[in-house]
Write a protein that holds these residues in place. Structure first.
Motif, short mmCIF file in Angstrom:
data_model
loop_
_atom_site.label_atom_id
_atom_site.label_comp_id
_atom_site.label_asym_id
_atom_site.label_seq_id
_atom_site.Cartn_x
_atom_site.Cartn_y
_atom_site.Cartn_z
N LYS A 1 29.82 40.21 -37.20
CA LYS A 1 28.56 40.43 -36.47
C LYS A 1 28.76 41.23 -35.19
N CYS A 2 29.98 41.30 -34.75
CA CYS A 2 30.30 41.96 -33.48
C CYS A 2 30.81 43.37 -33.69
N LYS A 3 31.29 43.63 -34.91
CA LYS A 3 32.05 44.86 -35.18
C LYS A 3 31.25 46.14 -35.05
N ALA A 4 29.93 46.04 -35.16
CA ALA A 4 29.13 47.26 -34.98
C ALA A 4 29.36 47.81 -33.58
N CYS A 5 29.71 46.93 -32.65
CA CYS A 5 29.78 47.33 -31.24
C CYS A 5 31.14 47.11 -30.59
N HIS A 6 32.00 46.26 -31.17
CA HIS A 6 33.28 45.91 -30.53
C HIS A 6 34.45 46.08 -31.48
N ALA A 7 35.57 46.53 -30.95
CA ALA A 7 36.82 46.61 -31.70
C ALA A 7 37.88 45.72 -31.05
N VAL A 8 38.79 45.22 -31.90
CA VAL A 8 39.99 44.52 -31.44
C VAL A 8 41.17 45.02 -32.26
N GLY A 9 42.37 44.75 -31.78
CA GLY A 9 43.57 45.10 -32.52
C GLY A 9 44.19 46.40 -32.03
N ASP A 10 45.23 46.84 -32.77
CA ASP A 10 45.94 48.06 -32.40
C ASP A 10 44.96 49.22 -32.32
N ASP A 11 45.07 50.00 -31.28
CA ASP A 11 44.24 51.20 -31.10
C ASP A 11 42.75 50.89 -30.93
N ALA A 12 42.42 49.66 -30.59
CA ALA A 12 40.99 49.33 -30.36
C ALA A 12 40.45 50.20 -29.23
N LYS A 13 39.29 50.77 -29.49
CA LYS A 13 38.63 51.63 -28.49
C LYS A 13 37.31 50.99 -28.06
N ASN A 14 36.82 51.42 -26.92
CA ASN A 14 35.46 51.02 -26.55
C ASN A 14 34.49 51.67 -27.53
N ARG A 15 33.46 50.91 -27.88
CA ARG A 15 32.42 51.49 -28.73
C ARG A 15 31.12 51.34 -27.96
N VAL A 16 30.07 50.82 -28.62
CA VAL A 16 28.86 50.49 -27.86
C VAL A 16 29.20 49.43 -26.80
N GLY A 17 30.10 48.51 -27.17
CA GLY A 17 30.62 47.51 -26.25
C GLY A 17 32.08 47.75 -25.97
N THR B 1 22.03 41.81 -18.90
CA THR B 1 23.13 42.36 -19.71
C THR B 1 22.59 43.37 -20.69
N LYS B 2 23.41 44.37 -20.98
CA LYS B 2 22.98 45.35 -21.98
C LYS B 2 23.60 45.06 -23.34
N MET B 3 24.15 43.86 -23.51
CA MET B 3 24.59 43.47 -24.86
C MET B 3 23.37 43.01 -25.66
N SER B 4 22.95 43.87 -26.59
CA SER B 4 21.74 43.60 -27.38
C SER B 4 22.11 42.77 -28.60
N PHE B 5 22.30 41.51 -28.38
CA PHE B 5 22.73 40.60 -29.45
C PHE B 5 22.09 39.25 -29.15
N ALA B 6 21.41 38.69 -30.15
CA ALA B 6 20.63 37.47 -29.91
C ALA B 6 21.52 36.30 -29.54
N GLY B 7 22.73 36.26 -30.09
CA GLY B 7 23.63 35.16 -29.80
C GLY B 7 24.04 34.43 -31.06
N LEU B 8 25.01 33.55 -30.92
CA LEU B 8 25.50 32.72 -32.03
C LEU B 8 24.95 31.32 -31.82
N ARG B 9 24.03 30.93 -32.67
CA ARG B 9 23.33 29.67 -32.51
C ARG B 9 24.23 28.47 -32.78
N LYS B 10 25.17 28.65 -33.73
CA LYS B 10 26.00 27.51 -34.15
C LYS B 10 27.23 27.37 -33.27
N GLU B 11 27.44 26.17 -32.77
CA GLU B 11 28.60 25.89 -31.92
C GLU B 11 29.91 26.23 -32.64
N ASP B 12 29.99 25.90 -33.93
CA ASP B 12 31.22 26.20 -34.68
C ASP B 12 31.49 27.70 -34.73
N ASP B 13 30.44 28.49 -34.93
CA ASP B 13 30.63 29.95 -34.96
C ASP B 13 31.18 30.45 -33.64
#
Ligand code: HEM
Length: 107
Positions: free
Chosen positions: A14-30, A82-94
């Motif tokens: 759900k985050c990947k459209a805007c965020h990267a992690v790992g080797d060579d991760a770059k800034n994206r929308v986030g 905040t300019k993070m356009s993401f509704a949020g993760l409703r479930k505590e486990d998520d």
């Protein structure tokens, strides 16, 4: 509680459209999220953050698990403007699972 890394990797889709992690991760929308657990808020130099996050970072606030969980539940409530356009993760486990996943890039 303790999150599940494998489940967290799926939640991170759900985050990947805007965020990267790992080797060579770059800034994206986030900003790239390597090292996010324990990182000061709004610390990526080349990223243009909202004043909302910049002000929190300037106060010396750090993304520990509790702050991340609060932000990810309802980003716009936690950080007004905040300019993070993401509704949020409703479930505590998520929330716990994605934080556990992100922590694997924070060692
Ligand atoms: C900021 C996590 C989804 C766009 C952040 C920050 C975190 C984060 C921890 C703060 C980074 C820092 O202080 O350096 C996540 C997670 C997501 C998610 C775990 C999924 C559950 C998204 C999505 C988008 C997005 C879907 C785009 C639609 C942004 C932007 C910022 C940001 C633009 C900067 C916010 C600001 O400056 O106010 N995200 N994010 N994120 N994220 Fe996300």
């Amino acid at each position: 509680g303790e999150g599940d890394v494998a489940k967290g990797e799926k939640v991170f889709r759900k985050c990947k459209a805007c965020h990267a992690v790992g080797d060579d991760a770059k800034n994206r929308v986030g900003p790239m999220l390597n090292g996010i657990v324990g990182r000061q808020i709004a610390e990526v130099e080349e990223f243009s953050y909202s004043d909302a996050l910049k002000d929190m970072g300037a106060e010396g606030k750090v993304w520990d698990a509790a702050e991340l969980a609060a932000f990810l539940e309802k980003p716009r409530d936690y950080a007004k403007g905040t300019k993070m356009s993401f509704a949020g993760l409703r479930k505590e486990d998520d929330r716990a699972d994605v934080i556990a996943y992100l922590a694997t890039f924070s060692e």
